[in-house]
Design a protein around this motif. Structure first.
Motif, PDB file in Angstrom:
ATOM      1  N   ILE A 126       2.024  -6.042   1.212  1.00  0.00           N
ATOM      2  CA  ILE A 126       1.039  -5.319   2.016  1.00  0.00           C
ATOM      3  C   ILE A 126       1.683  -4.543   3.165  1.00  0.00           C
ATOM      4  O   ILE A 126       1.119  -3.572   3.659  1.00  0.00           O
ATOM      5  CB  ILE A 126      -0.061  -6.281   2.514  1.00  0.00           C
ATOM      6  CG1 ILE A 126      -1.288  -5.499   2.931  1.00  0.00           C
ATOM      7  CG2 ILE A 126       0.467  -7.183   3.610  1.00  0.00           C
ATOM      8  CD1 ILE A 126      -2.529  -6.337   3.063  1.00  0.00           C
ATOM      9  N   ASP A 127       2.895  -4.921   3.568  1.00  0.00           N
ATOM     10  CA  ASP A 127       3.579  -4.187   4.629  1.00  0.00           C
ATOM     11  C   ASP A 127       4.518  -3.122   4.054  1.00  0.00           C
ATOM     12  O   ASP A 127       5.507  -2.732   4.682  1.00  0.00           O
ATOM     13  CB  ASP A 127       4.317  -5.133   5.572  1.00  0.00           C
ATOM     14  CG  ASP A 127       5.266  -6.076   4.865  1.00  0.00           C
ATOM     15  OD1 ASP A 127       5.271  -6.100   3.623  1.00  0.00           O
ATOM     16  OD2 ASP A 127       5.983  -6.807   5.560  1.00  0.00           O
ATOM     17  N   CYS A 128       4.160  -2.597   2.901  1.00  0.00           N
ATOM     18  CA  CYS A 128       4.899  -1.539   2.198  1.00  0.00           C
ATOM     19  C   CYS A 128       5.128  -0.336   3.116  1.00  0.00           C
ATOM     20  O   CYS A 128       4.221   0.097   3.817  1.00  0.00           O
ATOM     21  CB  CYS A 128       4.078  -1.150   0.966  1.00  0.00           C
ATOM     22  SG  CYS A 128       4.446   0.426   0.240  1.00  0.00           S
ATOM     23  N   LYS A 129       6.331   0.198   3.096  1.00  0.00           N
ATOM     24  CA  LYS A 129       6.666   1.358   3.929  1.00  0.00           C
ATOM     25  C   LYS A 129       6.476   2.681   3.182  1.00  0.00           C
ATOM     26  O   LYS A 129       6.596   3.747   3.767  1.00  0.00           O
ATOM     27  CB  LYS A 129       8.128   1.273   4.394  1.00  0.00           C
ATOM     28  CG  LYS A 129       8.467   0.009   5.146  1.00  0.00           C
ATOM     29  CD  LYS A 129       7.824  -0.019   6.489  1.00  0.00           C
ATOM     30  CE  LYS A 129       8.294  -1.251   7.243  1.00  0.00           C
ATOM     31  NZ  LYS A 129       7.402  -1.673   8.275  1.00  0.00           N
ATOM     32  N   ALA A 130       6.184   2.616   1.892  1.00  0.00           N
ATOM     33  CA  ALA A 130       6.064   3.834   1.094  1.00  0.00           C
ATOM     34  C   ALA A 130       4.707   4.517   1.263  1.00  0.00           C
ATOM     35  O   ALA A 130       4.574   5.696   0.974  1.00  0.00           O
ATOM     36  CB  ALA A 130       6.295   3.516  -0.379  1.00  0.00           C
ATOM     37  N   HIS A 131       3.705   3.763   1.714  1.00  0.00           N
ATOM     38  CA  HIS A 131       2.360   4.334   1.840  1.00  0.00           C
ATOM     39  C   HIS A 131       1.856   4.171   3.266  1.00  0.00           C
ATOM     40  O   HIS A 131       2.197   3.214   3.959  1.00  0.00           O
ATOM     41  CB  HIS A 131       1.408   3.646   0.853  1.00  0.00           C
ATOM     42  CG  HIS A 131       1.839   3.831  -0.560  1.00  0.00           C
ATOM     43  ND1 HIS A 131       2.464   2.847  -1.278  1.00  0.00           N
ATOM     44  CD2 HIS A 131       1.763   4.906  -1.377  1.00  0.00           C
ATOM     45  CE1 HIS A 131       2.759   3.304  -2.473  1.00  0.00           C
ATOM     46  NE2 HIS A 131       2.344   4.549  -2.571  1.00  0.00           N
ATOM     47  N   THR A 132       1.026   5.091   3.678  1.00  0.00           N
ATOM     48  CA  THR A 132       0.506   5.068   5.046  1.00  0.00           C
ATOM     49  C   THR A 132      -0.501   3.939   5.213  1.00  0.00           C
ATOM     50  O   THR A 132      -1.097   3.464   4.250  1.00  0.00           O
ATOM     51  CB  THR A 132      -0.190   6.396   5.388  1.00  0.00           C
ATOM     52  OG1 THR A 132      -1.336   6.541   4.537  1.00  0.00           O
ATOM     53  CG2 THR A 132       0.746   7.582   5.205  1.00  0.00           C
ATOM     54  N   GLN A 133      -0.686   3.541   6.461  1.00  0.00           N
ATOM     55  CA  GLN A 133      -1.683   2.512   6.738  1.00  0.00           C
ATOM     56  C   GLN A 133      -3.071   3.019   6.378  1.00  0.00           C
ATOM     57  O   GLN A 133      -3.913   2.257   5.914  1.00  0.00           O
ATOM     58  CB  GLN A 133      -1.618   2.086   8.203  1.00  0.00           C
ATOM     59  CG  GLN A 133      -0.393   1.248   8.497  1.00  0.00           C
ATOM     60  CD  GLN A 133      -0.437   0.662   9.900  1.00  0.00           C
ATOM     61  OE1 GLN A 133      -1.203   1.099  10.744  1.00  0.00           O
ATOM     62  NE2 GLN A 133       0.400  -0.337  10.124  1.00  0.00           N
ATOM     63  N   ASP A 144      -4.996  -8.819  -1.465  1.00  0.00           N
ATOM     64  CA  ASP A 144      -4.766  -9.328  -0.116  1.00  0.00           C
ATOM     65  C   ASP A 144      -3.282  -9.482   0.169  1.00  0.00           C
ATOM     66  O   ASP A 144      -2.885  -9.663   1.313  1.00  0.00           O
ATOM     67  CB  ASP A 144      -5.462 -10.680   0.075  1.00  0.00           C
ATOM     68  CG  ASP A 144      -6.971 -10.546   0.093  1.00  0.00           C
ATOM     69  OD1 ASP A 144      -7.477  -9.408   0.147  1.00  0.00           O
ATOM     70  OD2 ASP A 144      -7.648 -11.589   0.060  1.00  0.00           O
ATOM     71  N   ARG A 145      -2.458  -9.403  -0.869  1.00  0.00           N
ATOM     72  CA  ARG A 145      -1.022  -9.588  -0.686  1.00  0.00           C
ATOM     73  C   ARG A 145      -0.203  -8.339  -1.011  1.00  0.00           C
ATOM     74  O   ARG A 145       0.923  -8.211  -0.547  1.00  0.00           O
ATOM     75  CB  ARG A 145      -0.538 -10.740  -1.558  1.00  0.00           C
ATOM     76  CG  ARG A 145      -1.182 -12.063  -1.164  1.00  0.00           C
ATOM     77  CD  ARG A 145      -0.660 -13.196  -1.971  1.00  0.00           C
ATOM     78  NE  ARG A 145       0.728 -13.440  -1.609  1.00  0.00           N
ATOM     79  CZ  ARG A 145       1.545 -14.214  -2.294  1.00  0.00           C
ATOM     80  NH1 ARG A 145       1.122 -14.808  -3.377  1.00  0.00           N
ATOM     81  NH2 ARG A 145       2.778 -14.392  -1.913  1.00  0.00           N
ATOM     82  N   ILE A 146      -0.733  -7.462  -1.851  1.00  0.00           N
ATOM     83  CA  ILE A 146       0.026  -6.279  -2.247  1.00  0.00           C
ATOM     84  C   ILE A 146      -0.519  -5.034  -1.573  1.00  0.00           C
ATOM     85  O   ILE A 146      -1.634  -5.027  -1.066  1.00  0.00           O
ATOM     86  CB  ILE A 146       0.027  -6.074  -3.773  1.00  0.00           C
ATOM     87  CG1 ILE A 146      -1.371  -5.745  -4.286  1.00  0.00           C
ATOM     88  CG2 ILE A 146       0.627  -7.263  -4.481  1.00  0.00           C
ATOM     89  CD1 ILE A 146      -1.384  -5.219  -5.704  1.00  0.00           C
ATOM     90  N   CYS A 147       0.276  -3.967  -1.605  1.00  0.00           N
ATOM     91  CA  CYS A 147      -0.127  -2.683  -1.029  1.00  0.00           C
ATOM     92  C   CYS A 147      -1.385  -2.176  -1.720  1.00  0.00           C
ATOM     93  O   CYS A 147      -2.380  -1.877  -1.082  1.00  0.00           O
ATOM     94  CB  CYS A 147       1.026  -1.694  -1.170  1.00  0.00           C
ATOM     95  SG  CYS A 147       0.636  -0.008  -0.711  1.00  0.00           S
ATOM     96  N   GLY A 148      -1.362  -2.059  -3.039  1.00  0.00           N
ATOM     97  CA  GLY A 148      -2.540  -1.721  -3.815  1.00  0.00           C
ATOM     98  C   GLY A 148      -2.957  -0.265  -3.833  1.00  0.00           C
ATOM     99  O   GLY A 148      -3.980   0.076  -4.428  1.00  0.00           O
ATOM    100  N   VAL A 149      -2.192   0.628  -3.206  1.00  0.00           N
ATOM    101  CA  VAL A 149      -2.536   2.050  -3.217  1.00  0.00           C
ATOM    102  C   VAL A 149      -2.404   2.570  -4.642  1.00  0.00           C
ATOM    103  O   VAL A 149      -1.449   2.243  -5.346  1.00  0.00           O
ATOM    104  CB  VAL A 149      -1.610   2.844  -2.259  1.00  0.00           C
ATOM    105  CG1 VAL A 149      -1.816   4.337  -2.386  1.00  0.00           C
ATOM    106  CG2 VAL A 149      -1.838   2.393  -0.825  1.00  0.00           C
TER     107      VAL A 149
END
Length: 116
Positions: free
Chosen positions: A65-72, A48-53
Protein backbone atom coordinates in the motif's frame (compact mmCIF):
# COMPACT_ATOMS: atom_id res chain seq x y z
CA UNK A 1 16.40 -47.16 -57.93
CA UNK A 2 14.96 -49.81 -55.68
CA UNK A 3 17.00 -50.92 -52.71
CA UNK A 4 16.38 -54.41 -51.50
CA UNK A 5 16.73 -55.21 -47.87
CA UNK A 6 18.39 -58.50 -48.66
CA UNK A 7 17.96 -61.75 -46.83
CA UNK A 8 17.02 -61.66 -43.14
CA UNK A 9 20.00 -61.67 -40.74
CA UNK A 10 21.00 -65.08 -39.41
CA UNK A 11 20.22 -65.95 -35.78
CA UNK A 12 22.70 -64.29 -33.43
CA UNK A 13 23.38 -61.38 -35.81
CA UNK A 14 22.57 -57.94 -34.52
CA UNK A 15 19.45 -56.24 -35.76
CA UNK A 16 20.42 -52.64 -36.73
CA UNK A 17 17.14 -51.27 -35.39
CA UNK A 18 18.09 -52.50 -31.91
CA UNK A 19 21.22 -50.30 -31.90
CA UNK A 20 19.10 -47.18 -31.77
CA UNK A 21 18.88 -45.50 -28.38
CA UNK A 22 15.59 -46.01 -26.65
CA UNK A 23 13.49 -42.92 -26.19
CA UNK A 24 12.58 -42.48 -22.57
CA UNK A 25 10.30 -39.69 -21.37
CA UNK A 26 11.97 -36.79 -19.61
CA UNK A 27 10.71 -36.98 -16.04
CA UNK A 28 11.57 -33.33 -15.30
CA UNK A 29 9.60 -32.13 -18.31
CA UNK A 30 6.66 -34.29 -17.22
CA UNK A 31 6.75 -32.79 -13.73
CA UNK A 32 6.85 -29.26 -15.10
CA UNK A 33 4.06 -30.01 -17.55
CA UNK A 34 1.87 -31.45 -14.81
CA UNK A 35 2.45 -28.40 -12.63
CA UNK A 36 1.61 -26.10 -15.52
CA UNK A 37 -1.64 -27.94 -16.18
CA UNK A 38 -2.89 -27.61 -12.60
CA UNK A 39 -5.21 -24.64 -12.16
CA UNK A 40 -3.78 -21.70 -10.28
CA UNK A 41 -4.98 -21.26 -6.76
CA UNK A 42 -7.54 -18.55 -6.60
CA UNK A 43 -6.89 -15.75 -4.19
CA UNK A 44 -8.73 -12.73 -2.97
CA UNK A 45 -7.11 -9.35 -3.50
CA UNK A 46 -6.47 -7.81 -0.10
CA UNK A 47 -6.95 -4.18 -1.08
CA UNK A 48 -6.14 -3.20 2.51
CA UNK A 49 -2.57 -4.38 2.00
CA UNK A 50 -1.78 -3.76 -1.67
CA UNK A 51 -1.67 -0.62 -3.80
CA UNK A 52 -4.53 -1.85 -5.98
CA UNK A 53 -4.37 0.89 -8.63
CA UNK A 54 -5.71 -0.41 -11.96
CA UNK A 55 -2.97 -0.92 -14.54
CA UNK A 56 -3.10 -0.39 -18.30
CA UNK A 57 -2.88 -4.16 -18.75
CA UNK A 58 -6.18 -4.59 -16.92
CA UNK A 59 -4.75 -5.97 -13.68
CA UNK A 60 -4.01 -4.22 -10.43
CA UNK A 61 -0.75 -3.06 -8.88
CA UNK A 62 0.31 -5.77 -6.44
CA UNK A 63 2.90 -3.70 -4.58
CA UNK A 64 2.30 -2.85 -0.93
CA UNK A 65 0.00 0.00 0.00
CA UNK A 66 2.99 2.34 0.40
CA UNK A 67 3.88 1.83 -3.29
CA UNK A 68 5.96 4.67 -4.75
CA UNK A 69 4.89 4.03 -8.35
CA UNK A 70 1.39 5.48 -7.94
CA UNK A 71 0.16 8.72 -6.43
CA UNK A 72 -1.72 8.83 -3.17
CA UNK A 73 -4.65 10.30 -5.07
CA UNK A 74 -4.80 7.24 -7.34
CA UNK A 75 -4.59 4.93 -4.30
CA UNK A 76 -7.36 6.86 -2.52
CA UNK A 77 -9.64 6.26 -5.52
CA UNK A 78 -9.30 2.45 -5.30
CA UNK A 79 -12.70 0.98 -4.48
CA UNK A 80 -13.08 -2.02 -2.20
CA UNK A 81 -10.93 -1.08 0.79
CA UNK A 82 -12.43 -1.76 4.22
CA UNK A 83 -11.16 1.55 5.60
CA UNK A 84 -9.92 4.83 4.14
CA UNK A 85 -6.53 4.69 2.43
CA UNK A 86 -4.96 7.17 4.86
CA UNK A 87 -5.80 4.98 7.88
CA UNK A 88 -4.42 1.88 6.17
CA UNK A 89 -1.24 3.74 5.19
CA UNK A 90 -0.72 5.00 8.75
CA UNK A 91 -1.15 1.43 10.03
CA UNK A 92 1.41 0.17 7.50
CA UNK A 93 3.92 2.86 8.50
CA UNK A 94 3.52 1.99 12.20
CA UNK A 95 4.03 -1.69 11.38
CA UNK A 96 7.20 -0.95 9.39
CA UNK A 97 8.55 1.30 12.17
CA UNK A 98 7.96 -1.35 14.84
CA UNK A 99 9.52 -4.02 12.62
CA UNK A 100 12.58 -1.84 12.01
CA UNK A 101 12.90 -1.07 15.75
CA UNK A 102 12.75 -4.79 16.55
CA UNK A 103 15.43 -5.50 13.96
CA UNK A 104 17.71 -2.83 15.41
CA UNK A 105 17.11 -4.04 18.96
CA UNK A 106 17.90 -7.66 18.07
CA UNK A 107 21.08 -6.55 16.31
CA UNK A 108 22.17 -4.70 19.44
CA UNK A 109 21.81 -1.61 17.38
CA UNK A 110 23.11 1.66 18.57
CA UNK A 111 23.01 2.74 14.98
CA UNK A 112 25.85 4.71 13.45
CA UNK A 113 26.64 6.37 16.79
CA UNK A 114 27.85 3.06 18.27
CA UNK A 115 30.77 3.00 15.86
CA UNK A 116 32.65 5.71 17.77
Amino acid sequence: PVVSSGPPPPDGAKDPSKNLPSISPNKEADAKGAAAQQPKKSFVLDLDRICGVKLETGGRCMRTIDCKAHTQLAKREVLGRSRPYDELLAERKMFKASQQAATLASAGGGGAMSLR
